[in-house]
Scaffold this motif. Structure first.
Motif, PDB file in Angstrom:
ATOM      1  N   ALA A  59       0.868  -1.210   0.059  1.00 20.66           N
ATOM      2  CA  ALA A  59       0.359  -0.314  -0.074  1.00 20.66           C
ATOM      3  C   ALA A  59       1.431   1.187   0.291  1.00 20.66           C
ATOM      4  O   ALA A  59       0.347   1.998  -0.583  1.00 20.66           O
ATOM      5  N   VAL A  60       2.581   1.887   0.656  1.00 20.30           N
ATOM      6  CA  VAL A  60       2.608   1.835   0.751  1.00 20.30           C
ATOM      7  C   VAL A  60       4.335   2.222  -0.577  1.00 20.30           C
ATOM      8  O   VAL A  60       4.170   3.539  -0.372  1.00 20.30           O
ATOM      9  N   ARG A  61       4.349   1.378  -0.765  1.00 24.03           N
ATOM     10  CA  ARG A  61       5.461   0.930  -1.886  1.00 24.03           C
ATOM     11  C   ARG A  61       4.110   1.764  -3.094  1.00 24.03           C
ATOM     12  O   ARG A  61       3.978   2.148  -3.713  1.00 24.03           O
ATOM     13  N   ARG A  62       5.875   3.107  -4.071  1.00 31.87           N
ATOM     14  CA  ARG A  62       5.491   4.117  -4.970  1.00 31.87           C
ATOM     15  C   ARG A  62       6.034   3.483  -6.592  1.00 31.87           C
ATOM     16  O   ARG A  62       7.592   3.205  -6.317  1.00 31.87           O
ATOM     17  N   TYR A  63       5.660   3.522  -7.212  1.00 32.13           N
ATOM     18  CA  TYR A  63       5.968   3.362  -8.699  1.00 32.13           C
ATOM     19  C   TYR A  63       5.953   4.932  -9.416  1.00 32.13           C
ATOM     20  O   TYR A  63       5.292   5.999  -9.532  1.00 32.13           O
ATOM     21  N   VAL A 104       9.800   3.241  -7.693  1.00 36.98           N
ATOM     22  CA  VAL A 104      11.020   4.187  -7.792  1.00 36.98           C
ATOM     23  C   VAL A 104      11.799   4.227  -6.889  1.00 36.98           C
ATOM     24  O   VAL A 104      12.578   3.415  -5.806  1.00 36.98           O
ATOM     25  N   GLY A 105      13.171   4.638  -7.616  1.00 38.48           N
ATOM     26  CA  GLY A 105      13.975   4.325  -7.063  1.00 38.48           C
ATOM     27  C   GLY A 105      14.983   4.144  -7.208  1.00 38.48           C
ATOM     28  O   GLY A 105      16.419   4.067  -7.166  1.00 38.48           O
ATOM     29  N   PHE A 109       4.493  10.150 -14.029  1.00 36.79           N
ATOM     30  CA  PHE A 109       3.495  10.100 -13.395  1.00 36.79           C
ATOM     31  C   PHE A 109       4.301   9.297 -12.237  1.00 36.79           C
ATOM     32  O   PHE A 109       4.674   7.720 -12.826  1.00 36.79           O
ATOM     33  N   SER A 110       4.095   9.479 -11.346  1.00 33.24           N
ATOM     34  CA  SER A 110       4.075   8.304  -9.870  1.00 33.24           C
ATOM     35  C   SER A 110       2.827   8.270  -9.176  1.00 33.24           C
ATOM     36  O   SER A 110       2.006   9.002  -8.407  1.00 33.24           O
ATOM     37  N   GLY A 111       3.088   7.226  -7.632  1.00 28.79           N
ATOM     38  CA  GLY A 111       2.363   6.721  -6.837  1.00 28.79           C
ATOM     39  C   GLY A 111       2.237   5.102  -6.734  1.00 28.79           C
ATOM     40  O   GLY A 111       2.893   4.611  -7.127  1.00 28.79           O
ATOM     41  N   PRO A 112       1.310   5.437  -5.858  1.00 23.42           N
ATOM     42  CA  PRO A 112       0.991   3.640  -5.440  1.00 23.42           C
ATOM     43  C   PRO A 112       0.776   2.768  -6.458  1.00 23.42           C
ATOM     44  O   PRO A 112       0.472   3.125  -7.950  1.00 23.42           O
ATOM     45  N   CYS A 164      -1.163   3.748 -10.621  1.00 23.17           N
ATOM     46  CA  CYS A 164      -0.222   4.192 -11.484  1.00 23.17           C
ATOM     47  C   CYS A 164      -0.949   2.957 -12.860  1.00 23.17           C
ATOM     48  O   CYS A 164      -0.449   3.417 -13.870  1.00 23.17           O
ATOM     49  N   LEU A 165      -1.266   2.172 -12.404  1.00 16.72           N
ATOM     50  CA  LEU A 165      -2.255   0.674 -13.392  1.00 16.72           C
ATOM     51  C   LEU A 165      -2.964   1.859 -14.205  1.00 16.72           C
ATOM     52  O   LEU A 165      -3.823   1.514 -15.137  1.00 16.72           O
TER      53      LEU A 165
END
Length: 67
Positions: free
Chosen positions: A6-10, A25-26, A38-41, A45-46
């Motif tokens: 839930a907190v991982r970002r992509y 991310v990273g 564009f980034s987020g959970p 992203c999907l």
């Protein structure tokens, strides 16, 4: 859904054939893939990819078909 996922970002990425994916991310992007800004959970992203990737054919196939 686990708390970790839930907190991982992509980040949304696209390759030279204009195919989309997500990447953590990273982490360094693989060769041939480019950040689309564009980034987020994962779910966000999907969702973004579903909105922008309307023709799933690779770019070269679309060009051959003339569309």
């Amino acid at each position: 859904m686990s708390t970790e996922s839930a907190v991982r970002r992509y980040v949304v990425v696209r390759n030279d054939e204009e195919q989309y994916s997500i990447w953590p991310v990273g982490r360094a992007l693989p060769p041939g893939w480019h950040d689309q800004g564009f980034s987020g959970p994962k779910d966000e992203c999907l969702g973004h990819i579903r909105r922008v990737w309307t023709d799933l054919r690779p770019r070269t196939l679309r060009e051959l078909a003339g569309s």
